[in-house]
Design a protein around this motif. Structure first.
Motif, PDB file in Angstrom:
ATOM      1  N   TRP A  59       0.841  -1.194   0.000  1.00 44.03           N
ATOM      2  CA  TRP A  59       0.000   0.000   0.000  1.00 44.03           C
ATOM      3  C   TRP A  59       0.874   1.240   0.000  1.00 44.03           C
ATOM      4  N   GLU A  94       0.964   5.293   1.177  1.00 37.26           N
ATOM      5  CA  GLU A  94       0.314   6.321   1.985  1.00 37.26           C
ATOM      6  C   GLU A  94      -0.240   7.424   1.088  1.00 37.26           C
ATOM      7  N   ASP A 128      -1.119  10.545   2.191  1.00 36.09           N
ATOM      8  CA  ASP A 128      -0.660  11.882   2.574  1.00 36.09           C
ATOM      9  C   ASP A 128       0.845  11.981   2.766  1.00 36.09           C
ATOM     10  N   ARG A 129       1.583  10.899   2.553  1.00 33.68           N
ATOM     11  CA  ARG A 129       3.043  10.913   2.623  1.00 33.68           C
ATOM     12  C   ARG A 129       3.566  10.006   1.517  1.00 33.68           C
ATOM     13  N   HIS A 187       4.629   0.913   1.372  1.00 33.34           N
ATOM     14  CA  HIS A 187       4.785  -0.114   2.394  1.00 33.34           C
ATOM     15  C   HIS A 187       4.597  -1.489   1.774  1.00 33.34           C
ATOM     16  N   THR A 243       9.962  -0.534   3.468  1.00 28.56           N
ATOM     17  CA  THR A 243       9.417   0.771   3.088  1.00 28.56           C
ATOM     18  C   THR A 243      10.293   1.385   2.006  1.00 28.56           C
ATOM     19  N   ARG A 275      -1.120   5.585  10.533  1.00 24.88           N
ATOM     20  CA  ARG A 275      -0.925   5.841   9.101  1.00 24.88           C
ATOM     21  C   ARG A 275      -1.778   4.885   8.262  1.00 24.88           C
ATOM     22  N   ARG A 276      -1.804   3.633   8.658  1.00 31.02           N
ATOM     23  CA  ARG A 276      -2.602   2.662   7.929  1.00 31.02           C
ATOM     24  C   ARG A 276      -4.090   3.013   8.019  1.00 31.02           C
ATOM     25  N   ARG A 327      -5.392   6.048   8.491  1.00 27.89           N
ATOM     26  CA  ARG A 327      -5.648   7.237   7.662  1.00 27.89           C
ATOM     27  C   ARG A 327      -5.758   6.851   6.187  1.00 27.89           C
ATOM     28  N   HIS A 328      -4.851   5.988   5.782  1.00 31.39           N
ATOM     29  CA  HIS A 328      -4.829   5.521   4.396  1.00 31.39           C
ATOM     30  C   HIS A 328      -6.151   4.848   4.035  1.00 31.39           C
TER      31      HIS A 328
END
Length: 761
Positions: A110, A112, A114-115, A119, A251, A283-284, A286-287
């Motif tokens: 996946w 991110e 927003d960044r 991953h 990453t 983070r996961r 949010r994604h």
């Protein structure tokens, strides 16, 4: 290879039960502004890395490399346990497999939103040998033979090179970057050619000091062998991270900036700092929340009560959803999504054998060159999907490039307004291939030396109208884009008064009207006077401008726009086969291409259609105004499906929808092309999306027309967006609207049903 199964239509997941043969059988994945092509081949998991805005010295849009994950023993060989799935609703590719010695394994990839971090999460039943390999074919300088990837340089009279990347082991991982060399940049060459070197500081240079790349790392993996190998006939170097473990979290952090190397390295290191535990979970979450909200915003699900991958009609709805997912992978890009492959191109000889020997950086029609006629088709469908924020990279492209386009008018002709050409570079200047590296004598220095695109400025009106529609749909402030919109119409006022004065001594014709000449009706009707697409565009944009609120326009501006309106020539008409039709122009000298500019009055400029005057003339234009045997083709940017839908021609619109959005020639069904352009062909998918939307919902003034060209046999669930921040959700079975929810409820009174436009009761 078509072995596949599918999740319920609501998820639009795509599942493959066997590995792939090569990169042409890859799945798209992405987030933010990063795109990956993911596939399994010979037991390895591979993916290409791409990022919006990664332009080299030649203005090529380069891949950032290829990543290979190799396990020993590999659970991802062909077996009954193999399963590769794309889950668009989660922004995730998940791969399952098993091996007798390694047990079961699952890999999740996946990106991110927003960044800019990719991953790769591997979990195996027992420890396995893991090699994470970064592969780069730009380990040496290469002569660019076929210069399509850097379209501005196609006819450049000198050698062109793609320069080396810098790759090294650093910080326990692999760091890679491409750093643009100022001395090799195309930018000053183009300024000199176009006579603009003295104005360098007024023109955006997107290549200046640009560094793009990233780093690959994983806890428990250490630097291993480096070496050379070949994939699909292209030599590359590789750098390996290796170890043996049951769980691996790899990453790849990507960074792009106009900076000096030490600054870039420090910013990359900060971005690449490993996230673990609760921070990784956040983070996961949010994604997945972003992708869930994206999926809930809009949909068209055809025949949702029974998924049948062999049904071409079902494919239309599924592929519409998949292509929308592909567009969202560049939702936050610095640059617009390219019409000719977006972020998902792959090895070019797998598209066309004649490109064997070209690297994965190859695509037709350039990287930093944007064909406006094609680009618009990628962005128009985002109005009805409600993906308003995703439109901003395209709008900002014009906002950033505006100074250069206005400079062209000032320097070449001494008047105001922006001169955005067709085949437009990200600098705001024309592609130098179209401008002409070896121009003929005596040419106007502001005009491209091209039999195809010279004098084609209509698409600045197209995008101006799109911005005005964006304000009407989204209710967003377009103040930041008003300078572009004002300048786009100002050009046509000042330029064609200037041209007519040059030619006749008078600014207008004997009736006091503009003479739009020399011009062109798209790329097709050359040496045209008063072309239909330009006249329709000016009518549409000017009318909308006169309706702007005081916050965006004052009385003096509105009066000037009204004066322009009354001075426009009439939309040209002609008789064809005994019926009255819209003409391509008042006059022209030759037919060069395959478009139908006379129907720009239908789309995008919305002067003709259901509920509007003189519909018969527009329908007769579609039926009779044919000047090229391929004008009604369905491939690439052809818009027949959109025209038919807006004219209420249901059977023809449905036929186009199937040919546009049915499964493409590659394993992933929404990889269409190459058509006129490249694979995956995004303007093919975008034009298909628009046509399908218009079959299901059209808007006219305050009215919302549902099912104006929808086949009764196509059951559908839908959620689409309409002007005034309106959301329309419905269920159609057997040609009947069984459920309708309109938000806000006050807009329900504006809904009409069917081609006859009967009011809701």
């Amino acid at each position: 290879m078509n072995n596949a199964s599918h999740e319920p239509a609501s998820s639009c997941s795509v599942v493959w039960l066997t590995p792939s043969e090569d990169a042409s059988e890859s799945m798209p994945l992405g987030g933010g502004d990063i795109g990956l092509n993911v596939w399994c081949e010979d037991g390895d998991v591979l993916f290409y890395l791409a990022r919006s805005g990664a332009y080299d010295e030649n203005n090529q849009l380069l891949k950032l490399g290829r990543v290979r994950l190799r396990l020993a023993p590999s659970p991802f060989e062909a077996s009954p346990a193999f399963r590769q799935a794309l889950h668009p609703d989660r922004g995730l590719v998940e791969i399952h497999g098993a091996h007798a010695d390694a047990g079961k394994a699952v890999l999740r990839i996946w990106v991110e939103v927003d960044r800019p971090v990719v991953h790769v999460e591997l979990t195996a039943e027992r420890p396995v040998s893991v090699e994470a390999v970064y592969e780069n074919w730009r380990h040496r300088r290469r002569v660019v033979k076929d210069r399509n990837p850097c379209a501005s340089l196609i006819d450049y009279p000198g050698e062109v090179y793609t320069f080396e990347d810098e790759v090294e082991y650093a910080g326990g991982g692999v760091r890679f970057r491409h750093r643009n060399r100022e001395e090799a940049s195309i930018f000053p060459k183009e300024l000199a050619l176009q006579g603009l070197s003295a104005y360098r500081e007024r023109i955006r240079n997107p290549l200046d000091r640009l560094i793009f790349g990233g780093c690959m790392q994983a806890a428990g993996l250490e630097p291993g062998p480096a070496g050379e190998d070949v994939y699909q006939g292209i030599d590359y170097r590789f750098w390996t991270l290796q170890g043996s473990q049951r769980e691996t979290h790899l990453t790849i952090a990507l960074h792009m900036a106009a900076a000096e190397p030490p600054q870039w390295e420090a910013e990359l290191a900060s971005l690449a700092a490993a996230a673990t535990g609760e921070e990784l979970d956040r983070r996961r979450d949010r994604h997945q929340a972003w992708w869930r909200a994206f999926g809930e915003r809009s949909w068209i699900r055809i025949r949702p009560d029974g998924a049948d991958p062999s049904d071409p009609v079902w494919q239309v709805g599924r592929n519409y959803q998949l292509f929308r997912f592909m567009l969202a992978c560049n939702a936050m890009g610095s640059d617009p999504t390219k019409f000719n492959g977006g972020l998902f191109t792959f090895d070019p000889h797998l598209v066309n054998e004649r490109h064997r020997g070209e690297t994965p950086d190859y695509r037709m029609w350039g990287g930093g060159t944007f064909t406006a006629q094609n680009q618009r088709l990628v962005y128009w469908p985002m109005l009805k999907t409600g993906d308003f924020a995703m439109m901003l990279p395209q709008f900002d492209f014009y906002r950033r490039a505006l100074p250069a386009a206005e400079l062209r008018s000032e320097v070449y002709w001494g008047h105001g307004g922006c001169s955005f050409t067709e085949q437009l570079n990200n600098t705001g200047l024309p592609s130098s291939r179209e401008y002409g590296w070896q121009r003929g004598p005596g040419l106007d220095p502001g005009v491209e030396d091209s039999p195809w695109v010279s004098y084609e400025y209509v698409h600045q009106l197209d995008f101006a109208f799109m911005m005005l529609e964006y304000a009407r749909y989204a209710g967003e402030d377009i103040g930041a884009y008003m300078p572009f919109i004002r300048s786009a119409v100002r050009f046509f006022d000042e330029h064609y008064r200037f041209r007519n004065r040059e030619r006749t001594g008078a600014e207008f014709d004997e009736r006091g009207r503009y003479v739009i000449y020399p011009s062109t009706a798209l790329e097709t009707f050359k040496d045209a006077m008063n072309p239909a697409d330009v006249v329709a565009g000016l009518q549409a944009v000017l009318r909308r401008l006169t309706e702007l609120p005081d916050a965006l326009a004052d009385d003096a501006e509105r009066a000037a726009w009204l004066d322009m309106l009354v001075r426009l020539p009439e939309l040209p008409m002609e008789e064809k086969n005994g019926v009255r039709t819209i003409a391509p122009a008042e006059s022209w000298s030759r037919v060069q291409n395959q478009e139908i500019p006379q129907l720009y009055a239908v789309f995008p400029f919305d002067l003709y259609g259901l509920g509007k005057p003189d519909l018969a003339a527009a329908i007769d234009t579609w039926n009779h105004s044919i000047y090229h045997e391929n004008q009604k083709s369905h491939v690439s940017w052809h818009q027949g499906g959109i025209f038919c839908a807006r004219l209420g021609l249901t059977e023809e619109a449905a036929d186009y929808a199937i040919r546009k959005l049915g499964d493409g020639p590659h394993r992933f069904p929404a990889f269409w092309g190459p058509g006129h352009d490249w694979t995956p062909d995004h303007n093919w998918g975008g034009s298909g999306m628009i046509g399908l939307q218009e079959m299901l919902m059209q808007t006219s003034g305050e009215d919302i027309w549902l099912m104006p060209a929808w086949p009764p046999a196509w059951d559908v669930d839908f959620k689409l967006h309409a002007p005034q921040q309106t959301v329309v959700e419905g269920k159609v079975r057997g040609g009947r609207l069984e459920r309708l929810d309109v938000t806000p409820a006050s807009r329900r009174k504006d809904v009409r049903i069917g081609a006859d436009g009967r009011r809701m009761t």
